[in-house]
Design an enzyme around this catalytic site. Structure first.
Site, PDB file in Angstrom:
ATOM      1  N   TRP A 101     184.875  50.443 128.394  1.00 55.53           N
ATOM      2  CA  TRP A 101     185.079  51.825 127.940  1.00 55.53           C
ATOM      3  C   TRP A 101     186.409  52.367 128.434  1.00 55.53           C
ATOM      4  CZ3 TRP A 101     182.466  52.375 123.913  1.00 55.53           C
ATOM      5  CH2 TRP A 101     181.148  51.925 123.813  1.00 55.53           C
ATOM      6  N   ASP A 171     185.363  59.907 132.321  1.00 53.17           N
ATOM      7  CA  ASP A 171     184.269  59.659 131.378  1.00 53.17           C
ATOM      8  C   ASP A 171     183.024  59.452 132.242  1.00 53.17           C
ATOM      9  OD1 ASP A 171     182.381  58.573 129.661  1.00 53.17           O
ATOM     10  OD2 ASP A 171     183.661  56.944 128.921  1.00 53.17           O
ATOM     11  N   LYS A 195     173.330  58.751 126.690  1.00 51.90           N
ATOM     12  CA  LYS A 195     172.973  57.887 127.803  1.00 51.90           C
ATOM     13  C   LYS A 195     171.934  58.556 128.704  1.00 51.90           C
ATOM     14  CE  LYS A 195     175.852  55.193 125.982  1.00 51.90           C
ATOM     15  NZ  LYS A 195     177.226  54.886 126.293  1.00 51.90           N
TER      16      LYS A 195
HETATM   17  C1  LIG Z   1     178.383  54.629 125.538  1.00 44.67           C
HETATM   18  C2  LIG Z   1     179.627  54.964 126.206  1.00 44.67           C
HETATM   19  C3  LIG Z   1     180.759  55.376 125.475  1.00 44.67           C
HETATM   20  C4  LIG Z   1     180.788  55.431 123.959  1.00 44.67           C
HETATM   21  O1  LIG Z   1     179.971  56.449 123.475  1.00 44.67           O
HETATM   22  P1  LIG Z   1     179.968  56.813 121.927  1.00 44.67           P
HETATM   23  O2  LIG Z   1     179.238  58.119 121.902  1.00 44.67           O
HETATM   24  O3  LIG Z   1     179.231  55.709 121.226  1.00 44.67           O
HETATM   25  O4  LIG Z   1     181.351  56.937 121.454  1.00 44.67           O
HETATM   26  C5  LIG Z   1     181.883  55.702 126.178  1.00 44.67           C
HETATM   27  N1  LIG Z   1     181.923  55.656 127.525  1.00 44.67           N
HETATM   28  C6  LIG Z   1     180.860  55.272 128.243  1.00 44.67           C
HETATM   29  C7  LIG Z   1     180.940  55.235 129.728  1.00 44.67           C
HETATM   30  C8  LIG Z   1     179.680  54.914 127.611  1.00 44.67           C
HETATM   31  O5  LIG Z   1     178.620  54.519 128.332  1.00 44.67           O
END
Ligand SMILES: *Cc1c(COP(=O)(O)O)cnc(C)c1O
Length: 360
Positions: A101, A171, A195
């Protein structure tokens, strides 16, 4: 009805209480005679939903007054572009690469300026967090970027990097609301909610006031400017209304359970059950440096791909689903977010012990 123990990394398990409440309100939300899905986002009923949701996340995270909370669309991945478009004033940013990511965010930033990889754990399949106490931070970096909890590899920054005075952007998709965090240490934090908080598509951005400006890269679309959404209180266009409604319910669920300190305690206890087993059995082992382990995502392997596959199959049949590891890592991964009950983890460990005994 047969609910399974869902160890998916995302979209992931949500609190059963929240799902039941949403089901009860599906046809008639609080006497409006309609579902939240059918409701105008300009209605007073929805205004209350989004205002309460913001107030509750502010309370849960003790968000300082000089930060804005935005409920946006496009998932976490859209932020990979939105961040440089809005924040890269000098067109320079430093990225710490601790997994897929972070790598994706880094590649996207390169479309807009100079993105520097100032640290990486790619050399050991992202199984650790690099030492970030004295990094070669660029003098003109607009920000330093991290992915705080690495969903795929199961590592977590337990200490934030020393950014040498530069703004920190994080993030936090897979650790959002799993424990308290000091928002004032960040310029911007964001997370896709699927998540740990709600339905996919909604992303929550917490951004410091002074970064909400019209001073963005030329060509930045109106929809991708933080200021557009901050000025309109996340109602510039139709927001992901149903997603925001479910997030709001999860916020209340967290508050009713004692908030994020209580959640952290519960999550640590849950993770300890699994890690203790992983550290003390002869068949399975964790793949991450112990000091950098995540309490949300726990990857593990047997060391034998056939046995891994056999385990995943047997676990699925026994009601422990979505344990297959990410396609880039193999093995298994148990994601044990807020809504995974402690019994789910205990029963998984019992199942692993039984599998171990039967397959020695
Ligand atoms: C799942 C995830 C993403 C991507 O999320 P989307 O909503 O599918 O774009 C980005 N960063 C992390 C840490 C993730 O776990």
């Amino acid at each position: 009805m047969n609910r399974v123990y869902n160890f998916s990394a995302g979209p992931a398990v949500l609190p059963e209480e929240v799902l039941r409440e949403a089901a009860a309100e599906m046809l008639d939300y609080k006497g409006t005679g309609m579902s939240v899905m059918e409701m105008s986002h300009r209605s007073s009923a929805f205004a209350e939903i989004i205002e309460d949701a913001e107030a509750d996340i502010r309370e849960l995270l003790s968000i300082p007054d000089n930060y804005r909370v935005l409920f946006l669309q496009g998932g976490a991945s859209q932020q990979f572009a939105m961040i440089p478009m809005n924040l890269m004033k000098n067109r320079v940013a430093d990225y710490i690469i601790t997994g897929q990511w972070a790598k994706k965010a880094y590649s996207e930033a390169k479309l807009y300026g100079t993105a520097n990889a100032v640290a990486s754990s790619a050399d050991k399949t992202f199984s650790y967090i690099p030492d970030c106490s004295d990094l070669p931070i660029s003098a003109d970096a607009d920000y330093v970027y991290i992915c705080e909890n690495n969903t795929i590899y199961g590592t977590k920054f337990h200490t934030l990097p020393n950014t040498k005075g530069k703004d920190l952007v994080a993030d936090v998709s897979s650790c959002f609301l799993s424990e308290p965090m000091d928002v004032s240490k960040y310029a911007l934090v964001y997370g896709g909610v699927q998540k740990n908080i709600g339905p996919a598509g909604t992303v929550i951005v917490i951004i410091r006031d002074d970064l909400v400006t019209d001073d963005v890269l030329p060509g930045t679309p109106t929809m991708l400017r933080y200021k557009t959404h901050a000025d309109a209180k996340s109602l510039y266009n139709t927001p992901p209304a149903y997603g925001i409604y479910i997030c709001g319910k999860v916020f209340r669920w967290l508050k009713a359970r004692g908030g994020l300190s209580a959640m952290k305690e519960r999550n640590e206890a849950k993770a300890a059950i699994l890690y203790d087993y992983l550290d003390n059995n002869k068949m399975f082992r964790g793949t991450v440096v112990p000091a950098d382990r995540s309490i949300m995502n726990v990857p593990f392997v047997t060391g034998d791909e056939e046995l891994d596959a056999k385990f995943v199959k047997a676990a699925t049949a026994a009601g422990f689903v979505n344990l297959k590891g990410h396609r880039t890592v193999g093995g298994m991964r148990a994601s044990i977010y807020n809504a995974m009950p402690v019994e789910g983890v205990r029963k998984l460990v019992d199942f692993m012990a039984k599998f171990e005994a039967e397959n020695r």
